[in-house]
Write a protein that holds these residues in place. Structure first.
Motif, PDB file in Angstrom:
ATOM      1  N   LEU A 192       0.835  -1.202   0.000  1.00 55.72           N
ATOM      2  CA  LEU A 192       0.000   0.000   0.000  1.00 55.72           C
ATOM      3  C   LEU A 192       0.868   1.249   0.000  1.00 55.72           C
ATOM      4  O   LEU A 192       2.079   1.197   0.230  1.00 55.72           O
ATOM      5  N   ALA A 193       0.199   2.383  -0.184  1.00 54.40           N
ATOM      6  CA  ALA A 193       0.916   3.655  -0.263  1.00 54.40           C
ATOM      7  C   ALA A 193       0.994   4.375   1.070  1.00 54.40           C
ATOM      8  O   ALA A 193       1.883   5.208   1.278  1.00 54.40           O
ATOM      9  N   SER A 194       0.057   4.092   2.003  1.00 54.13           N
ATOM     10  CA  SER A 194      -0.008   4.916   3.216  1.00 54.13           C
ATOM     11  C   SER A 194      -0.750   4.189   4.331  1.00 54.13           C
ATOM     12  O   SER A 194      -1.529   3.263   4.078  1.00 54.13           O
ATOM     13  N   PRO A 195      -0.561   4.639   5.579  1.00 49.80           N
ATOM     14  CA  PRO A 195      -1.365   4.110   6.684  1.00 49.80           C
ATOM     15  C   PRO A 195      -2.854   4.400   6.508  1.00 49.80           C
ATOM     16  O   PRO A 195      -3.685   3.622   6.973  1.00 49.80           O
ATOM     17  N   ARG A 196      -3.196   5.494   5.839  1.00 51.70           N
ATOM     18  CA  ARG A 196      -4.605   5.788   5.602  1.00 51.70           C
ATOM     19  C   ARG A 196      -5.241   4.718   4.721  1.00 51.70           C
ATOM     20  O   ARG A 196      -6.356   4.261   4.983  1.00 51.70           O
ATOM     21  N   ALA A 197      -4.515   4.311   3.683  1.00 50.47           N
ATOM     22  CA  ALA A 197      -5.014   3.236   2.827  1.00 50.47           C
ATOM     23  C   ALA A 197      -5.128   1.933   3.612  1.00 50.47           C
ATOM     24  O   ALA A 197      -6.074   1.152   3.405  1.00 50.47           O
ATOM     25  N   ALA A 198      -4.175   1.691   4.528  1.00 47.32           N
ATOM     26  CA  ALA A 198      -4.225   0.477   5.352  1.00 47.32           C
ATOM     27  C   ALA A 198      -5.449   0.488   6.251  1.00 47.32           C
ATOM     28  O   ALA A 198      -6.104  -0.544   6.449  1.00 47.32           O
ATOM     29  N   LEU A 199      -5.784   1.652   6.794  1.00 52.80           N
ATOM     30  CA  LEU A 199      -6.960   1.748   7.649  1.00 52.80           C
ATOM     31  C   LEU A 199      -8.242   1.510   6.842  1.00 52.80           C
ATOM     32  O   LEU A 199      -9.147   0.800   7.296  1.00 52.80           O
ATOM     33  N   ASP A 200      -8.318   2.080   5.660  1.00 57.86           N
ATOM     34  CA  ASP A 200      -9.479   1.828   4.797  1.00 57.86           C
ATOM     35  C   ASP A 200      -9.602   0.340   4.477  1.00 57.86           C
ATOM     36  O   ASP A 200     -10.708  -0.222   4.463  1.00 57.86           O
ATOM     37  N   LEU A 201      -8.463  -0.292   4.219  1.00 54.09           N
ATOM     38  CA  LEU A 201      -8.472  -1.721   3.933  1.00 54.09           C
ATOM     39  C   LEU A 201      -8.949  -2.510   5.146  1.00 54.09           C
ATOM     40  O   LEU A 201      -9.701  -3.485   5.009  1.00 54.09           O
TER      41      LEU A 201
END
Length: 464
Positions: free
Chosen positions: A220-229
């Motif tokens: 992933l590109a960011s922790p924000r994307a990880a949280l959405d996932l």
């Protein structure tokens, strides 16, 4: 002590005591009068009673794998260390009631294997399973990789047997799943780190063993994307989500350098990685379909850049070796670093990481924050490496400032200074900043009620 536990049960030579002077993060040079190794609860009771009679402080010790100095004497103390290494019997295993009762010195790994042999699992797993004792796991309320599904050590405990400060025995460990008979004292003892009583046996909740498991590594590109996932994963897979681990590129590179490898785990490098593991205890749940739906949504939303799924036990172990290898590399490093154990509300994880990274750069230019840990429960270990070329002594002088910076960001976001490693002696001051005066007052009152002479692990968790 020798009259109580026998000649072999007492160690006092310098060579023997050397093995009890350290944990995973601390070492002491003195303070241990002797190590006493009782074989059963009756001997623990007699040891505690005699120490109280002579006003000798006691420090309980399991596997010695803690990170907060909780099983070591504080400078200036003279203590008897009570080790539970001879109390390693499984007392009962009931596959009908799904409960296992074991002495406190049993290794977590051995209990996990006994449960598996009965078609069950213990909902507690972490990197120290092969060396940590169940009593210590309960006394520190240990966490681990699967908290998102099963909860922490506290959530596995049905009952506790313990020896109180006067030598009396609280127990036996009850195996009931349902009782509302007054104050539940077991939950005071879980996480008390030997300051209220010495845990001698525990009754653990068992769960059905999984029949299917899927392990996936996402780039992933960011922790924000990880949280959405993560939100999408919980929506599609529900209680099947076992672990959801986050690693930064810096964390992966640190592991690869230690392992002497340059091999990327995915088809291209990404700035962040997520290790997802899910399991089902029912053959009627289609994990493959759920994972496929997750892939489709993640790609459509742009949360994930690339991914791979383990198709064999060997591949699963290889993926987990990436996550576990970060901690191994940290422990093996020959230079000082700041190690933290904070947690924040899950929704705040991206902000926590961003604020700490900015704060560290401002406080010490060139310092290298490394983020990894359990995004699924908000417990991100944000460790800090020294700037290139900085001497060890100079960095150690800055360590307290950097530790406090990380902890203060976590507290500002409604988090904690200790998520899974306990308070011990190293985080007492941080706990003072975290808790309110009424909370600290009540904790002191509980300590006084259980241990009026302040002989059980004195000076740990709170100052008294």
């Amino acid at each position: 002590m020798r009259r109580i536990v026998g000649e072999a049960g007492v160690l006092d030579s310098p060579d023997d005591l050397a093995a009890y002077r350290s944990d995973s993060g601390h070492r002491v040079d003195g303070g241990i009068v002797c190590v006493v190794r009782p074989a059963d609860t009756a001997q623990v009771s007699q040891v505690v009673a005699r120490c109280r009679q002579d006003r000798v402080a006691i420090v309980a010790r399991g596997g010695g794998t803690g990170f907060a100095g909780g099983a070591l004497p504080i400078a200036g103390q003279d203590v008897v260390v009570v080790s539970f290494e001879r109390m390693r019997r499984i007392l009962s295993l009931d596959p009908v009631g799904d409960v296992l009762v074991a002495q406190a010195g049993c290794l977590l790994h051995d209990l996990q294997q006994a449960a598996l042999d009965a078609g069950r699992v213990i909902g507690l797993d972490h990197g120290g399973a092969a060396s940590s004792c169940i009593g210590g796991n309960i006394a520190t309320n240990a966490g681990g990789n699967n908290v998102v599904r099963y909860g922490m050590a506290r959530d596995q405990v049905l009952g506790i047997e313990a020896v109180l400060a006067d030598g009396s025995v609280l127990g036996p460990a009850r195996v009931l799943r349902k009782s509302n008979a007054g104050y539940d004292l077991r939950h005071l003892l879980v996480g008390s780190e030997g300051t209220l009583a010495l845990i001698t046996a525990v009754a653990l909740r068992l769960r059905p063993a999984p029949v299917a498991r899927k392990t996936v590594l996402f780039g992933l590109a960011s922790p924000r994307a990880a949280l959405d996932l993560f939100v999408a994963t919980r929506s599609l897979l529900g209680e099947a989500v076992l672990a959801f681990e986050l690693m930064s590129r810096a964390a992966l590179d640190f592991h690869l350098a230690h392992a002497g490898s340059s091999r990327e785990p995915l088809d291209r490098a990404t700035q962040w990685l997520v290790l997802l593991e899910c399991e089902s205890t029912s053959r009627f749940m289609d994990l493959d379909a759920a994972i496929e739906a997750l892939f489709e949504r993640a790609l459509a939303q742009g949360w994930v850049e690339t991914a791979t799924m383990a198709t064999s036990i060997a591949q699963r172990r290889a993926l987990w070796a990436l996550r576990e290898g970060v901690a191994i590399a940290m422990d093996a490093a020959r230079f000082p670093m700041v190690k933290t154990d904070t947690a924040v509300p899950i929704a705040c994880v991206p902000e926590f990481i961003a604020r700490v990274q900015a704060g560290v750069e401002s406080a010490l230019a060139g310092a290298r924050p490394i983020a990894f840990g359990h995004l699924g429960d908000g417990n991100i270990h944000l460790n800090v490496l020294p700037p290139a070329g900085m001497g060890d002594d100079e960095f150690r002088q800055r360590s307290t400032q950097l530790s406090r910076l990380v902890e203060d960001v976590a507290l500002a976001l409604g988090g904690t200074v200790s998520a899974e490693h306990g308070i011990g002696q190293s985080k007492r001051d941080a706990l003072q900043r975290m808790l309110s005066p009424p909370e600290l007052m009540l904790m002191g009152a509980i300590k006084s009620a259980f241990d009026p002479d302040n002989l059980l692990n004195p000076g740990k968790i709170i100052r008294c």
